[in-house]
Design an enzyme around this catalytic site. Structure first.
Site, PDB file in Angstrom:
ATOM      1  N   ASN A 114     -64.516  -9.065  13.678  1.00 21.28           N
ATOM      2  CA  ASN A 114     -65.076  -8.993  15.026  1.00 21.28           C
ATOM      3  C   ASN A 114     -65.492 -10.364  15.534  1.00 21.28           C
ATOM      4  OD1 ASN A 114     -65.639  -5.927  15.882  1.00 21.28           O
ATOM      5  ND2 ASN A 114     -65.849  -6.123  13.661  1.00 21.28           N
ATOM      6  N   HIS A 144     -61.499   1.332  11.549  1.00 17.96           N
ATOM      7  CA  HIS A 144     -62.941   1.110  11.657  1.00 17.96           C
ATOM      8  C   HIS A 144     -63.230  -0.192  12.387  1.00 17.96           C
ATOM      9  CE1 HIS A 144     -67.186   1.071  10.623  1.00 17.96           C
ATOM     10  NE2 HIS A 144     -67.039   2.329  10.243  1.00 17.96           N
ATOM     11  N   HIS A 145     -64.282  -0.163  13.212  1.00 20.29           N
ATOM     12  CA  HIS A 145     -64.641  -1.346  14.004  1.00 20.29           C
ATOM     13  C   HIS A 145     -65.078  -2.514  13.116  1.00 20.29           C
ATOM     14  CE1 HIS A 145     -65.336  -3.416  17.665  1.00 20.29           C
ATOM     15  NE2 HIS A 145     -65.614  -2.368  18.403  1.00 20.29           N
ATOM     16  N   SER A 146     -65.487  -2.245  11.890  1.00 19.78           N
ATOM     17  CA  SER A 146     -65.833  -3.335  10.981  1.00 19.78           C
ATOM     18  C   SER A 146     -64.594  -4.110  10.564  1.00 19.78           C
ATOM     19  CB  SER A 146     -66.528  -2.784   9.726  1.00 19.78           C
ATOM     20  OG  SER A 146     -65.675  -1.893   9.024  1.00 19.78           O
ATOM     21  N   GLY A 204     -67.877   4.898  13.396  1.00 16.68           N
ATOM     22  CA  GLY A 204     -67.626   3.501  13.736  1.00 16.68           C
ATOM     23  C   GLY A 204     -66.170   3.160  13.940  1.00 16.68           C
TER      24      GLY A 204
END
Length: 494
Positions: free
Chosen positions: A333, A139-141, A21
């Site tokens: 996000n 991390h995309h989180s 991720g």
């Protein structure tokens, strides 16, 4: 403690043995402008340490709720160790682009350690010409494309001398890490809020569920989507313009649309932004139209060379930021996505570019009619206890049936002025993004100064030569300049 949103948590949930991720970028620097003409890992640690208080996500560690009863939380890591996150590597001689890309692919194919804040930074030595690189993994989180650029803006300066940084507050000792029993109680107390989250999401999410990425891959998805689309037209809310709709677009299968392995291939390069703008001005379209057309042409040629080009157009996911001005600096996000057919089935380059413009324009109009928080609201329906299983199951199903889309194409605007890190001038910043089961190819572009920096990542088992795709974007630009501007193409930047 700060709780993740349901969308942030989904980027954690989709991780598996082959899917990671994290996203990031390969930034290549000329160290001749730095003090002493070099950049060391101590220089990087010193710079990041001085600005750490301006980067809250860099000190935030994940805390899970036992049994997944509720969404995870971020806490300020009480055991934060900067040296753990900033590392060194080197490219094997002679340090050319291909060996650099292999080093990036190897580093990027390792998942981040969830026992620490979810980021790493690698100072890479040995590039040709005495250059160095900084490879970021975040991390995309933690961050999307826009907030990732905000992180870069904290680390980069507009001059080699650097800038005044706001005073560092008293050193933080972090937050006390809660125990499992404490988190279990917190999760149990949060259970009554979960139905409320779902109820709040119903007005925006339920009428638009068929617009979500992947909805057309499930049984009955296209049927439901078509019925809703006809109803909207009857109510006068949607124009029937003959353009293939997002929700009913069924992509053909290609060799990069199956379960991904843990291994990656990466290629990078730059194209002239001025040439792209000349095409844009000549046809009165957008830079993004040209970028997507270049990607479509490169993929088309790659498939043609392997006798694999489908008769139907491929379908791309194009991420869209929905971050409001007042949400800048909040990280996390704030994204949505357009599902757009790309005209890989059009043999004429001029018509292919114009068709790309039409398809993107139609997709934008449709997307603008959707709620900005659709992805967040849709994920709120999934109970946290089953979110990870649901996410991985959905991705697994889509990778083994007809795919919901073929590839990801993303274009992120960047700065036009030269930037510096620890005194070294940034030459190019090449995005390194993510692939997942069913979607084994990602083409991401970031503009910087007078060029467009391409980063192409693919599953190693599905795409045998990712550099051919990168070279294909350059050939596509030369072809368009010759056909549309009526002159011999300018040399392609590298």
């Amino acid at each position: 403690m700060r709780q993740l949103t349901s969308l942030d948590a989904q980027f954690l949930a989709v991780e598996s043995a082959g899917t990671y991720g994290h996203v990031g970028g390969l930034a290549v620097y000329d160290p001749s402008t730095a003090p002493g003409g070099r950049v060391t890992v101590q220089d990087v640690c010193r710079l990041v340490g001085q600005r750490l208080h301006m980067l809250p996500p860099f000190r935030s560690r994940l805390v899970e709720v036992p049994f997944g009863l509720d969404l995870p939380y971020w806490i300020e890591d009480p055991d934060f160790d900067l040296d753990f996150h900033i590392r060194e590597s080197a490219v094997p001689p002679p340090g050319d682009d291909r060996r650099t890309a292999e080093t990036v692919a190897r580093i990027f194919a390792r998942p981040l350690d969830r026992a620490h804040p979810l980021w790493e930074l690698y100072l890479i030595h040995g590039l040709e010409g005495g250059r160095v690189a900084l490879l970021t993994k975040v991390h995309h989180s933690v961050a999307d494309g826009v907030s990732g650029n905000e992180i870069l803006s904290v680390l980069l300066d507009e001059s080699p001398e650097g800038r005044e940084v706001e005073p560092v507050p008293e050193p933080s000792t972090g937050e006390r890490a809660p125990g499992e029993l404490e988190m279990l109680v917190r999760g149990a107390l949060g259970l009554p809020r979960q139905p409320l989250r779902a109820l709040r999401a119903i007005p925006s999410a339920l009428p638009n569920l068929t617009e979500l990425p992947g909805a057309n891959a499930f049984p009955g998805g296209p049927l439901v989507s078509g019925a809703l689309s006809r109803a909207r037209r009857l109510l006068g809310r949607e124009e029937d313009d003959g353009v293939l709709e997002v929700s009913t677009a069924r992509p053909p299968r290609t060799s990069f649309n199956g379960p991904v392995s843990p291994h990656r291939r990466f290629a990078f390069g730059s194209l002239s932004l001025d040439t792209v703008k000349a095409l844009k001005n000549e046809l009165e379209i957008t830079v993004n139209d040209v970028v997507v057309a270049l990607a479509a042409t490169a993929v088309r040629d790659w498939l043609l060379a392997r006798d694999e080009l489908p008769d139907d157009p491929l379908v791309a996911l194009v991420p869209v930021s929905v971050r409001r001005e007042e949400e800048r600096g909040t990280f996390g996000n704030r994204i949505s996505a357009m599902i757009v057919p790309i005209p890989t089935n059009e043999p004429d380059p001029r018509r292919r570019l114009l068709r790309t413009h039409e398809l993107l324009k139609s997709a934008k109009e449709r997307h603008n009619a959707l709620p900005a928080q659709l992805l967040t609201d849709a994920t709120a329906f999934i109970p946290p206890a089953v979110a990870a299983l649901a996410a991985r199951t959905a991705v697994g199903v889509m990778s083994r049936t007809r795919p919901p889309l073929n590839l990801v194409i993303s274009n992120v605007p960047g700065p036009r002025e030269p930037l510096y890190c620890a005194g070294a001038q940034l030459e190019g910043h090449y995005p390194v993004s993510v692939v997942m089961d069913g979607v084994g190819l990602n083409i991401t572009v970031m503009s910087y100064r007078d060029h467009l920096d391409f980063g192409i990542i693919a599953d190693r088992e599905q795409v045998d030569d990712v550099w051919n795709l990168m070279d294909g974007t350059g050939r596509a630009l030369e072809e368009l300049e010759s056909v549309i501007c009526g002159r011999e193409a300018a040399p392609v930047a590298t």
